[in-house]
Design a protein around this motif. Sequence first.
Motif, short mmCIF file in Angstrom:
data_model
loop_
_atom_site.label_atom_id
_atom_site.label_comp_id
_atom_site.label_asym_id
_atom_site.label_seq_id
_atom_site.Cartn_x
_atom_site.Cartn_y
_atom_site.Cartn_z
N PRO A 1 0.79 -1.40 0.02
CA PRO A 1 0.03 0.02 0.12
C PRO A 1 0.95 1.42 0.14
O PRO A 1 1.82 1.30 0.65
N GLU A 2 0.35 2.22 -0.82
CA GLU A 2 1.20 3.39 -1.00
C GLU A 2 0.98 4.25 0.41
O GLU A 2 -0.07 4.31 1.01
N ASN A 3 2.05 5.08 0.59
CA ASN A 3 2.21 5.83 1.86
C ASN A 3 1.61 5.36 3.04
O ASN A 3 0.86 5.82 3.88
N ALA A 4 1.70 3.91 3.58
CA ALA A 4 1.14 3.25 4.45
C ALA A 4 1.50 3.79 5.85
O ALA A 4 2.78 3.77 6.02
N VAL A 5 0.84 3.98 6.91
CA VAL A 5 1.11 4.43 8.03
C VAL A 5 1.81 3.03 8.91
O VAL A 5 2.58 3.37 9.50
N ILE A 6 0.97 2.00 8.82
CA ILE A 6 1.36 0.49 9.30
C ILE A 6 1.13 -0.62 8.24
O ILE A 6 0.17 -0.47 7.67
N ASP A 7 1.92 -1.59 8.51
CA ASP A 7 1.58 -2.81 7.61
C ASP A 7 2.01 -3.98 8.29
O ASP A 7 3.18 -4.61 8.26
#
Lengths: 173, 134
Positions: B107-113
Amino acid sequence: MISFIITTIICFITYLLLTTGSGSFLGLWSIEEILIGLILSLITGFITHGLFVKNNMRMANPMRWIYFIGYLIGPFFVSLAKANIDVAYRVITGKIKPGIVKIKPDLKTDLGITMLANSITLTPGTLSVDIDETTNELYIHWINVDEDALKKKPVDCKYICGNFPKWIRRIAE
Amino acid sequence: MLDMILTSIIYLLLAIGVFFNLLAGIGLLRFPDVYTRLHAGTKCTTFGSIFIIGSVILIGLKTWYLGDVNGSVLTIHSAVALIAILLTNPTGAHAIARAAHRSGVMPENAVIDELQIKGKKQKKTEKKETEDHT
């Protein structure tokens, strides 16, 4: 035996629903359609009864179906409407803060987990991505991550799906 | 009079449905990556289809009430289509999202993954196991 009867009856009802308007019996069906439908649903019931009913009669309780319809009309439809307004807002403004989080909904049966995952996909700002089949934990793509929710891990269900697990426990477990 | 009210309800439902399906299309063009596009593509199309099928069901019920049995075909078949959409649309979105993540689209610009973290852990343990075997 009882699984064969249930499967046959459900097949027959589905066949009748799909062939209305074919004749004059009860104003809706022709005799030929009813005969063919009966024969076909007997064959289908004989072949697939082991797949359709799996040795427990949990879903035979009518209360569960009443709860299910109540769930569809009440909380599910409301959050589906909210989800669409939410997506409309994000489409127009372009404000997103995505992330993938883990939740632990404490459901045990396959049917319950499937229903919860589908509900999560259709409700505001969330999309189920993956499942850990050994522990029944769901990985959710969240379009607007709430910083407060990240303090506790796995993330509390109430931020993602409200009281859906409670309803689904009543329906499917 | 009653006929006019019913017709305007049908047109209103169609308009709402078309609006939400249009929104899904705009969302597909505007969002940055596959996951956010799926958000637009599943929720809005399901909600829009509920309204469009609702209007078709109303037309079917009206024809049925006026004495044409073919109205029942229209009503029941579109109701079955609605159930199929409600069941398969989220499942398909889930399958696409899972396949995308497995093939390495993050995911683009993800805060957390957290799924990526889990994947890395799994790879480490698999490596250890193969090293132990050799």
